[in-house]
Design a protein around this motif. Sequence first.
Motif, PDB file in Angstrom:
ATOM      1  N   ARG A   1      -1.209  -0.467   9.107  1.00  7.43           N
ATOM      2  CA  ARG A   1      -1.181  -1.371   7.957  1.00  7.43           C
ATOM      3  C   ARG A   1      -2.220  -2.474   8.059  1.00  7.43           C
ATOM      4  NH1 ARG A   1       4.302  -4.287   5.917  1.00  7.43           N
ATOM      5  NH2 ARG A   1       4.709  -4.237   8.158  1.00  7.43           N
ATOM      6  N   LYS A   2      -2.406  -3.019   9.228  1.00 12.20           N
ATOM      7  CA  LYS A   2      -3.339  -4.136   9.365  1.00 12.20           C
ATOM      8  C   LYS A   2      -4.782  -3.720   9.096  1.00 12.20           C
ATOM      9  CE  LYS A   2      -3.717  -3.502  14.401  1.00 12.20           C
ATOM     10  NZ  LYS A   2      -3.469  -4.149  15.712  1.00 12.20           N
ATOM     11  N   GLY A   3      -5.054  -2.423   9.119  1.00 16.72           N
ATOM     12  CA  GLY A   3      -6.423  -1.965   8.915  1.00 16.72           C
ATOM     13  C   GLY A   3      -6.713  -1.422   7.533  1.00 16.72           C
ATOM     14  N   VAL A   4      -5.709  -1.414   6.640  1.00 20.59           N
ATOM     15  CA  VAL A   4      -5.898  -0.878   5.292  1.00 20.59           C
ATOM     16  C   VAL A   4      -5.571  -1.969   4.273  1.00 20.59           C
ATOM     17  CG1 VAL A   4      -5.202   0.864   3.603  1.00 20.59           C
ATOM     18  CG2 VAL A   4      -5.307   1.460   6.040  1.00 20.59           C
ATOM     19  N   LYS A   5      -6.574  -2.387   3.522  1.00 17.21           N
ATOM     20  CA  LYS A   5      -6.377  -3.412   2.502  1.00 17.21           C
ATOM     21  C   LYS A   5      -5.925  -2.762   1.205  1.00 17.21           C
ATOM     22  CE  LYS A   5      -8.676  -7.212   0.067  1.00 17.21           C
ATOM     23  NZ  LYS A   5      -9.946  -7.981  -0.101  1.00 17.21           N
ATOM     24  N   VAL A   6      -4.856  -3.297   0.624  1.00 17.45           N
ATOM     25  CA  VAL A   6      -4.319  -2.772  -0.629  1.00 17.45           C
ATOM     26  C   VAL A   6      -4.830  -3.637  -1.777  1.00 17.45           C
ATOM     27  CG1 VAL A   6      -2.234  -2.254  -1.944  1.00 17.45           C
ATOM     28  CG2 VAL A   6      -2.262  -1.908   0.545  1.00 17.45           C
ATOM     29  N   PRO A   7      -5.627  -3.073  -2.685  1.00 18.41           N
ATOM     30  CA  PRO A   7      -6.178  -3.874  -3.781  1.00 18.41           C
ATOM     31  C   PRO A   7      -5.090  -4.386  -4.731  1.00 18.41           C
ATOM     32  CG  PRO A   7      -7.361  -1.793  -3.525  1.00 18.41           C
ATOM     33  CD  PRO A   7      -6.125  -1.683  -2.704  1.00 18.41           C
ATOM     34  N   ARG A   8      -5.385  -5.463  -5.388  1.00 20.15           N
ATOM     35  CA  ARG A   8      -4.487  -5.985  -6.413  1.00 20.15           C
ATOM     36  C   ARG A   8      -4.325  -4.957  -7.520  1.00 20.15           C
ATOM     37  NH1 ARG A   8      -6.268 -12.318  -7.484  1.00 20.15           N
ATOM     38  NH2 ARG A   8      -5.720 -13.111  -5.382  1.00 20.15           N
ATOM     39  N   GLY A   9      -3.133  -4.927  -8.093  1.00 20.27           N
ATOM     40  CA  GLY A   9      -2.847  -4.006  -9.181  1.00 20.27           C
ATOM     41  C   GLY A   9      -2.365  -2.654  -8.726  1.00 20.27           C
ATOM     42  N   THR A  10      -2.321  -2.435  -7.421  1.00 22.07           N
ATOM     43  CA  THR A  10      -1.844  -1.161  -6.888  1.00 22.07           C
ATOM     44  C   THR A  10      -0.321  -1.161  -6.838  1.00 22.07           C
ATOM     45  OG1 THR A  10      -3.821  -0.952  -5.516  1.00 22.07           O
ATOM     46  CG2 THR A  10      -1.913   0.373  -4.887  1.00 22.07           C
ATOM     47  N   GLN A  11       0.299  -0.098  -7.254  1.00 23.99           N
ATOM     48  CA  GLN A  11       1.745   0.054  -7.119  1.00 23.99           C
ATOM     49  C   GLN A  11       2.070   0.208  -5.633  1.00 23.99           C
ATOM     50  OE1 GLN A  11       3.459   3.428  -9.120  1.00 23.99           O
ATOM     51  NE2 GLN A  11       5.471   3.147  -8.189  1.00 23.99           N
ATOM     52  N   VAL A  12       2.919  -0.663  -5.120  1.00 28.15           N
ATOM     53  CA  VAL A  12       3.238  -0.671  -3.692  1.00 28.15           C
ATOM     54  C   VAL A  12       4.664  -0.169  -3.472  1.00 28.15           C
ATOM     55  CG1 VAL A  12       3.528  -2.099  -1.630  1.00 28.15           C
ATOM     56  CG2 VAL A  12       1.612  -2.531  -3.184  1.00 28.15           C
ATOM     57  N   VAL A  13       4.797   0.800  -2.589  1.00 23.51           N
ATOM     58  CA  VAL A  13       6.095   1.313  -2.173  1.00 23.51           C
ATOM     59  C   VAL A  13       6.380   0.792  -0.770  1.00 23.51           C
ATOM     60  CG1 VAL A  13       7.423   3.402  -1.626  1.00 23.51           C
ATOM     61  CG2 VAL A  13       5.844   3.390  -3.580  1.00 23.51           C
ATOM     62  N   ASP A  14       7.499   0.105  -0.605  1.00 25.14           N
ATOM     63  CA  ASP A  14       7.888  -0.406   0.705  1.00 25.14           C
ATOM     64  C   ASP A  14       8.389   0.760   1.553  1.00 25.14           C
ATOM     65  OD1 ASP A  14       8.921  -1.657   2.926  1.00 25.14           O
ATOM     66  OD2 ASP A  14      10.149  -3.100   1.812  1.00 25.14           O
ATOM     67  N   GLY A  15       7.619   1.121   2.570  1.00 21.54           N
ATOM     68  CA  GLY A  15       7.958   2.272   3.390  1.00 21.54           C
ATOM     69  C   GLY A  15       8.660   1.943   4.690  1.00 21.54           C
ATOM     70  N   ARG A  16       9.079   0.699   4.870  1.00 23.75           N
ATOM     71  CA  ARG A  16       9.724   0.333   6.136  1.00 23.75           C
ATOM     72  C   ARG A  16      10.983   1.168   6.361  1.00 23.75           C
ATOM     73  NH1 ARG A  16      10.149  -6.044   5.277  1.00 23.75           N
ATOM     74  NH2 ARG A  16      10.617  -5.222   3.190  1.00 23.75           N
ATOM     75  N   GLY A  17      11.087   1.761   7.545  1.00 20.75           N
ATOM     76  CA  GLY A  17      12.221   2.604   7.890  1.00 20.75           C
ATOM     77  C   GLY A  17      12.094   4.040   7.419  1.00 20.75           C
ATOM     78  N   ALA A  18      11.032   4.331   6.686  1.00 16.82           N
ATOM     79  CA  ALA A  18      10.843   5.677   6.134  1.00 16.82           C
ATOM     80  C   ALA A  18       9.784   6.448   6.921  1.00 16.82           C
ATOM     81  CB  ALA A  18      10.433   5.591   4.669  1.00 16.82           C
ATOM     82  N   SER A  19       9.749   7.746   6.697  1.00 13.74           N
ATOM     83  CA  SER A  19       8.705   8.612   7.232  1.00 13.74           C
ATOM     84  C   SER A  19       7.956   9.234   6.060  1.00 13.74           C
ATOM     85  CB  SER A  19       9.308   9.728   8.095  1.00 13.74           C
ATOM     86  OG  SER A  19      10.012   9.200   9.197  1.00 13.74           O
ATOM     87  N   VAL A  20       6.663   9.458   6.234  1.00 16.72           N
ATOM     88  CA  VAL A  20       5.825  10.030   5.181  1.00 16.72           C
ATOM     89  C   VAL A  20       5.120  11.269   5.724  1.00 16.72           C
ATOM     90  CG1 VAL A  20       3.806   9.669   3.705  1.00 16.72           C
ATOM     91  CG2 VAL A  20       5.480   7.844   3.989  1.00 16.72           C
ATOM     92  N   THR A  21       5.185  12.349   4.944  1.00 18.32           N
ATOM     93  CA  THR A  21       4.456  13.573   5.256  1.00 18.32           C
ATOM     94  C   THR A  21       3.650  13.999   4.034  1.00 18.32           C
ATOM     95  OG1 THR A  21       6.061  15.204   4.457  1.00 18.32           O
ATOM     96  CG2 THR A  21       6.450  14.280   6.656  1.00 18.32           C
ATOM     97  N   ALA A  22       2.849  15.017   4.216  1.00 15.54           N
ATOM     98  CA  ALA A  22       2.205  15.636   3.060  1.00 15.54           C
ATOM     99  C   ALA A  22       3.256  16.271   2.167  1.00 15.54           C
ATOM    100  CB  ALA A  22       1.197  16.683   3.522  1.00 15.54           C
TER     101      ALA A  22
END
Length: 408
Positions: A46-67
């Motif tokens: 997270r600290k290395g990826v800047k999220v631009p303004r206006g982007t829809q943000v999904v709070d992924g804390r506690g979750a896992s993400v796959t393809a």
Amino acid sequence: MSFAMPAAAQDLAVVGARVYPAPDAAPIDDATVLIRDGRIIAVGPRKGVKVPRGTQVVDGRGASVTAGFWNSHVHLIAPPFHRPDDQPAEALTGALRDRFTRWGFTTLFDIASLPGDVRALRQRVERGDVVGPQLLTVDMPFFPERGTPIYVRELWAQTKSPSGEVATVEQARSRAAAQIEAGADGVKLFTGAIVGPPQGVLPMSKEIAHAIVEEAHAHGKPAFAHPTDQAGLNVAVDSGVDVLAHTAPDAGEWSPALVARLKAANVALVPTLTLFDSELRREGAPEAVVQRFIGAVTQQTGAMSRGGGQILFGTDAGYIEVYDTHLEYRLMSAAGLDWRQILVSLTTAPAQRFGQGAQRGRVAEGLAGDLVVLRSDPQASTDAFADVRMTVRDGRVIYDAATAPPQR
């Protein structure tokens, strides 16, 4: 969120999740996946990826993400999928959501349906008035002469569909070419068709099977086979099919030599383990019979896996009215597949097998924004693969557990 809106790509970021970029890659903790115009443009801590303004943000804390997940064996036949141009968009969107995208599927391969239906449904999805996954289809299946399976005869009669039977090599080639040229993404052969007593299982002739497969391959398309028994399995492999649509419980145990033969022929397997449990219980089979069949199909699946054969995830949903994927994952685990092997069957293997490995199947920069957000970690339990919080296709949220209607 309205699921009746056009399925346009969005700028989307999933922030703070554990991301599994690929089955063979180390997870990235506290990560961000950033999607723009339907493509992944960044994935990393997270600290290395800047999220631009206006982007829809999904709070992924506690979750896992796959393809995004692929289901490589479905049937889009049951209402409302027949004659989809006559159906309300809301009904089609709801059915795709409740039956498929809520389980994480961003791509479905329909491997036998009524003529033209899935191609028409796909057009509505791609136009945007129906929200759903990527749809691939073989369109109408190929049955042996006098070999329409006993369990679809009533459907074929009710819908007044043209016969799926092929009697000659010329007829087989002609119809395979016509279906592919009309937009089919492959072909499906019943190399062992269940026709009922006294015959039981009717094999397709090797000459006709080979003609269908050869025509598909000439167009760069895969061929699926429904084998049923050892004779059907032999026809499938000898004719050059790419994918066995089922295990074959009537074929007995699969030996290392048989698996080596399948691997050498580059044949993949879709186990559809839930099918056998569901159908036997629906028919009221004794528990001992259910367990005998489940033992046979899990043995075949495990043998294929141990021998290095490719396994693709698929459920036969639409033929069976079981859409919940928990049991399939549990039976795959019982067959000896670990969580990584199951994730391969859901992501990288089908993407590679069906020619989309450069576009889908991994969470990586430049690939399509197809994601599944899971509530828990599949390393802890494969049940996590069925515990879907959100499904994203090409940057568009096509299922969100927080806003979806409650299940009936």
